[in-house]
Motif scaffolding. Structure first.
Motif, short mmCIF file in Angstrom:
data_model
loop_
_atom_site.label_atom_id
_atom_site.label_comp_id
_atom_site.label_asym_id
_atom_site.label_seq_id
_atom_site.Cartn_x
_atom_site.Cartn_y
_atom_site.Cartn_z
N GLN A 57 0.84 -1.20 0.00
CA GLN A 57 0.00 0.00 0.00
C GLN A 57 0.88 1.25 0.00
O GLN A 57 1.84 1.35 0.75
CB GLN A 57 -0.88 -0.02 1.25
N ARG A 98 -7.73 3.03 -0.50
CA ARG A 98 -6.38 2.52 -0.37
C ARG A 98 -5.75 2.36 -1.76
O ARG A 98 -6.31 1.70 -2.63
CB ARG A 98 -6.39 1.16 0.35
N GLN A 107 -11.55 0.29 -1.69
CA GLN A 107 -12.26 0.99 -0.61
C GLN A 107 -12.62 0.02 0.49
O GLN A 107 -13.21 -1.04 0.25
CB GLN A 107 -13.52 1.66 -1.16
N ALA A 163 -6.65 10.01 -3.02
CA ALA A 163 -6.28 8.68 -3.48
C ALA A 163 -6.05 8.69 -4.99
O ALA A 163 -5.11 8.06 -5.50
CB ALA A 163 -7.36 7.67 -3.12
N THR A 184 -5.21 -5.93 4.57
CA THR A 184 -6.54 -5.38 4.33
C THR A 184 -6.70 -5.02 2.87
O THR A 184 -5.94 -4.20 2.35
CB THR A 184 -6.77 -4.12 5.19
N THR A 234 0.06 -4.56 4.06
CA THR A 234 -1.16 -4.78 4.82
C THR A 234 -1.87 -6.04 4.31
O THR A 234 -1.65 -6.46 3.17
CB THR A 234 -2.10 -3.56 4.71
N LEU A 258 -11.84 4.14 4.05
CA LEU A 258 -10.62 4.65 3.42
C LEU A 258 -10.51 4.18 1.97
O LEU A 258 -10.98 3.09 1.61
CB LEU A 258 -9.38 4.19 4.19
N GLN A 290 -3.06 0.60 -3.76
CA GLN A 290 -2.25 -0.61 -3.56
C GLN A 290 -1.62 -1.07 -4.87
O GLN A 290 -2.15 -0.84 -5.95
CB GLN A 290 -3.11 -1.72 -2.97
N ALA A 350 -3.43 5.59 2.15
CA ALA A 350 -4.83 5.33 2.48
C ALA A 350 -5.46 6.68 2.84
O ALA A 350 -4.94 7.40 3.70
CB ALA A 350 -4.95 4.35 3.64
#
Length: 364
Positions: free
Chosen positions: A219, A253, A247, A229, A284, A282, A251, A255, A222
Motif C-alpha cells: 500500500q 487505499r 475501498q 487517493a 486489508t 497490509t 478509506l 495498492q 490510504a
C-alpha cells in the motif's frame, strides 16, 4: 508465469489514457506466423532482442491501425516464453474491434483486458503447450487480482466468442488454433479455475491454513478523501507501477500487487521506496473502485537546440540501442541537434549521444 512490463507509451491508445473497471478478459492470437515478442513489443530491453524493422506496436498507429492490447505472450530472444504487460490493466485497450451491438452497448474494449498470444505456424505442440500454460497462469493472476470468476458467463472469452456476443469484430481467434491441439475455451476456463485453486493451496504440507490464505498488499497510501487517493494513484502509475484503488473501512487505499508470500510483497515495497514512495504492507484489501479523471498536466515546453533537458526516468535505451545508465538520467544535458524524432545531447563536452525526442523533457 514469466511476467514483465514494457508499456507502449508511444501508442495512441496509451496516450488516450481512458480508464475502465475490469469486468472480463478477452483472449486473442496474432494471426501471423511470428512467435517472437520483439515483433510486437519494443524497443529491445535486452531480453526481447532487436527488431531490425522497428515495426513493433510502440508507435502511434502500428501498421496504420488504431490497436493496442494489455499484454503479449510469446518468445524472448533466448527462446523462452514470457508475458509482457504493455498497458496498465485498468486502461481501456483497443483490441476487440466493433461488434454487432456497436459502441453504444459495448464492450467494444471497455471493461475487458485483452492479450495476444503470438502465433507460430499453429503446428508446434511444444510451443502451443508452453504459451497455453502461460496464458492460463496470466488469466488466473488477473482473475484473482480483479475478483473475477473465469467460469461466469462472459467473463473469460476469446475474440471469436466476443464476436458471437456482438462485442467484437469477426475474427476466428483463438478457435482456429486451440482445437488443433485438443483444447477449447471451456477447457481453458476450467484450467484457469484450477490454477486459481492451486495457488490458494498452502505452500507446505503440515501447516494447515484455516479459510483463505493471507494476501499481502503493498500500500502506498490510504485516504478518507477519494481525490487524494486519485492523485496518489496517478503518481504511482506515472512511475511505471500497476496500481489499483480499493475501498474499505472508510478509506480509499492505493495498492500495488497482492502476494501470497510476504517476502515478495516486501521486495516490491523496497522497489517502490527506491522510487520515492512510502509503503506499508497490509492484509486489508477492499472493493475495487475506478480512479477519477487523470489531472491535466501543464503543456510541456518545446525542445529546441540549446534547451537544457533531462532524460525521463521511463527511458531505457539511447536511440542507437544501448542502455542508458542511471547517472545519465540524473544529470541535465544541452540539446546540440534535433533530427526527426531524435535529439543529440551534449555534443560539446557532454555525453554526445542520440536520444529519442519523447524521452527528454525541458528543464529550462
Amino acid at each position: 508465469m514469466n511476467l514483465k512490463t514494457l508499456f507502449l507509451t508511444n501508442n495512441d491508445c496509451f496516450k488516450s489514457g481512458k480508464r475502465h473497471t475490469v469486468k472480463g478478459i478477452m483472449v486473442h492470437s496474432t494471426g501471423a506466423t511470428n512467435p517472437w515478442l520483439k515483433r510486437y513489443v519494443g524497443p529491445d530491453d535486452g531480453l526481447l532482442g532487436p527488431n531490425p524493422y522497428n515495426n513493433h506496436w510502440n508507435t502511434p498507429k502500428p501498421g496504420g491501425r488504431s490497436v493496442c492490447v494489455h499484454a503479449f505472450i510469446g518468445k524472448l530472444q533466448d527462446g523462452s516464453i514470457a508475458t509482457y504487460q504493455t498497458l496498465p490493466w485498468d486502461m481501456v485497450g483497443w483490441h476487440s474491434g466493433s461488434g454487432s451491438l456497436g459502441s453504444a452497448k459495448n464492450a467494444n474494449n471497455n471493461g475487458y483486458i485483452g492479450f495476444e498470444i503470438c502465433e507460430d505456424d499453429l503446428t508446434d505442440a511444444s510451443y502451443f503447450n508452453k504459451v497455453y500454460t502461460e496464458a492460463v497462469e496470466l488469466c488466473a493472476y488477473l482473475c484473482k487480482k480483479f475478483n473475477l470468476d473465469p467460469l461466469a458467463d462472459g467473463v473469460l472469452i476469446c475474440h471469436s466468442e466476443g464476436n458471437k456476443r456482438g462485442i467484437a469484430s469477426n475474427h476466428a481467434d483463438v478457435m482456429h488454433w486451440f482445437p488443433r491441439h485438443g483444447k477449447n475455451m471451456d477447457m481453458f476456463r476450467a484450467a484457469v479455475k484450477a490454477e486459481m485453486a492451486k495457488n490458494d493451496a498452502p505452500a507446505q504440507a503440515g501447516h494447515p491454513i484455516i479459510g483463505k490464505p493471507t494476501a499481502y498488499y503493498v500500500q502506498t497510501g490510504a485516504y478518507s478523501n477519494k481525490a487524494n487517493a486519485d492523485t496518489q494513484y496517478y503518481k504511482v502509475k506515472a512511475a511505471g507501477y500497476d496500481a489499483i484503488i480499493k475501498q474499505s473501512g472508510g478509506l480509499f487505499r492505493v495498492q500495488v500487487g497482492a502476494f501470497s508470500v510476504k517476502q515478495n510483497a516486501e521486495n516490491l515495497a523496497a522497489k517502490l521506496k527506491t522510487a520515492g514512495f512510502e509503503t506499508y504492507i497490509t492484509t486489508t484489501g477492499g472493493t475495487q473502485v475506478a480512479p477519477g479523471p487523470e489531472p491535466k498536466q501543464p503543456a510541456a515546453k518545446p525542445v529546441k537546440v540549446g534547451s537544457e533537458v533531462k532524460i525521463k526516468a521511463s527511458a531505457t535505451k539511447y536511440a542507437t540501442g544501448q542502455t542508458i545508465p542511471g547517472w545519465v538520467k540524473d544529470k541535465t544535458h544541452i540539446v546540440s541537434q534535433i533530427s526527426g524524432d531524435r535529439v543529440l545531447l551534449g555534443a560539446n563536452g557532454g555525453i554526445c549521444s542520440w536520444v529519442y525526442l519523447n524521452d527528454v523533457e525541458v528543464v529550462k
